[in-house]
Design an enzyme around this catalytic site. Structure first.
Site, PDB file in Angstrom:
ATOM      1  N   TYR A 116       0.829  -1.205   0.000  1.00 26.18           N
ATOM      2  CA  TYR A 116       0.000   0.000   0.000  1.00 26.18           C
ATOM      3  C   TYR A 116       0.862   1.253   0.000  1.00 26.18           C
ATOM      4  CZ  TYR A 116       0.797   1.093   4.976  1.00 26.18           C
ATOM      5  OH  TYR A 116       1.362   1.449   6.184  1.00 26.18           O
ATOM      6  N   ARG A 120       8.360   3.868  -4.812  1.00 23.39           N
ATOM      7  CA  ARG A 120       8.405   2.917  -3.704  1.00 23.39           C
ATOM      8  C   ARG A 120       7.383   1.793  -3.896  1.00 23.39           C
ATOM      9  NH1 ARG A 120       7.631   5.001   2.362  1.00 23.39           N
ATOM     10  NH2 ARG A 120       5.526   5.408   1.558  1.00 23.39           N
ATOM     11  N   ARG A 129      -8.088 -20.841  -1.258  1.00 22.00           N
ATOM     12  CA  ARG A 129      -7.030 -20.376  -0.375  1.00 22.00           C
ATOM     13  C   ARG A 129      -5.846 -21.326  -0.446  1.00 22.00           C
ATOM     14  NH1 ARG A 129      -5.300 -21.324   4.883  1.00 22.00           N
ATOM     15  NH2 ARG A 129      -4.518 -19.503   6.027  1.00 22.00           N
ATOM     16  N   GLU A 146      11.881   2.521  14.356  1.00 17.32           N
ATOM     17  CA  GLU A 146      11.012   3.605  13.881  1.00 17.32           C
ATOM     18  C   GLU A 146       9.747   3.625  14.719  1.00 17.32           C
ATOM     19  OE1 GLU A 146      10.202   2.679   9.783  1.00 17.32           O
ATOM     20  OE2 GLU A 146       9.789   0.579  10.228  1.00 17.32           O
TER      21      GLU A 146
END
Length: 286
Positions: A33, A52, A101, A182
């Protein structure tokens, strides 16, 4: 007027938007995302986010469902349809929805990647949080090792954020092997004797787009920069501290684990960087 979102090629009302229950983003967080800021109806640093995004997809062998020019057009169309002046656009690309799946990745020729975008309004330029600063606490960094890939595996950062709130803070700084990596959704910095200190790029942290811009502007302003790890104890003794993110810009940190940072108010360097970043990014928005 209902919000309009983009789902797999269509612009639809948010209430009518649907994705498959077999989508791997839903089942396995097999998705990447980006979040871009919007100021004055224009997109901030789109090229950086697009670059990115492409890197994240390459690292995971994902095939982009649209070109970057098409992606820019989608961003602009969503801004227009939602009359967005200030806030952001969330973009998520998943590995698609196979018919069952399976831990093995599906053939991209048979299962195309899924794509979803939506807008949100949020004050960015004038923000009380920016003016007052935030408090953070330290927590162990228990995320997976490839933090340089911007995936939707955000359960632990979400957990850490809630643990911080329980302790009366707004965010957490994550610590690994004794050093800060971070924040839950931002890059972390301290300032000591006029020098900006932040962890160097590696797989351990996200390669922040705002981080890159802030450090570029700091160098242009002839500020001193050291890219290296630092400890919580070092941060508590710093003159100031701050974090950067796409929708947080340059956000001051005034307390870490109960210890006041500097004078307990946003410092001059973080305030100056916020001013420069806001002016430069507003002028360059497309």
């Amino acid at each position: 007027m209902s919000q309009i979102v983009y789902v797999n090629g269509d612009y639809v009302a948010a209430a009518d938007a649907k994705v498959s229950v077999f989508d791997r983003g839903f089942l396995m967080a097999d998705a990447v995302y980006e979040v871009t800021s919007v100021i004055g109806g224009k997109i901030v640093d789109f090229d950086g986010h697009a670059t990115r995004l492409q890197r994240s997809m390459r690292e995971l062998d994902m095939v982009p469902p649209v070109t970057m020019d098409e992606l820019l057009a989608i961003h602009r169309e969503l801004i227009t349809r939602n009359n967005l002046d200030e806030g952001g656009i969330y973009l998520q690309i998943t590995r698609g929805a196979p018919t069952e799946r399976d831990f093995a990745w599906p053939d991209p020729e048979e299962v195309p990647c899924g794509i979803v975008l939506f807008t949100f309004s949020k004050p960015l330029v004038d923000s009380k949080v920016m003016d007052e600063g935030i408090k953070v606490v330290s927590l162990p960094d228990e995320r997976w090792g490839r933090r340089d890939i911007k995936t939707t595996q955000l359960l632990y950062p979400s957990y850490a954020k809630m643990q911080a709130k329980k302790q009366g803070a707004q965010d957490a700084w994550l610590v690994e092997d004794g050093f800060v990596t971070e924040g839950t959704a931002n890059n972390a910095y301290i300032v000591k004797d006029g020098t900006i200190i932040t962890r160097q790029l590696s797989n351990d942290i996200l390669h922040g787009i705002t981080r890159a811009a802030i450090l570029r502007f700091a160098k242009e302003a002839q500020m001193k920069i050291e890219e290296r790890p630092f400890t919580i104890a070092e941060a508590q003794e710093a003159d100031e501290a701050f974090v950067t993110s796409a929708t947080g810009f340059c956000q001051p940190v005034i307390e870490i684990d109960g210890a006041q940072i500097g004078s307990g108010v946003p410092g001059n360097i973080s305030k100056r960087l916020r001013e420069i970043y806001t002016a430069e990014m507003t002028a360059a928005a497309i």
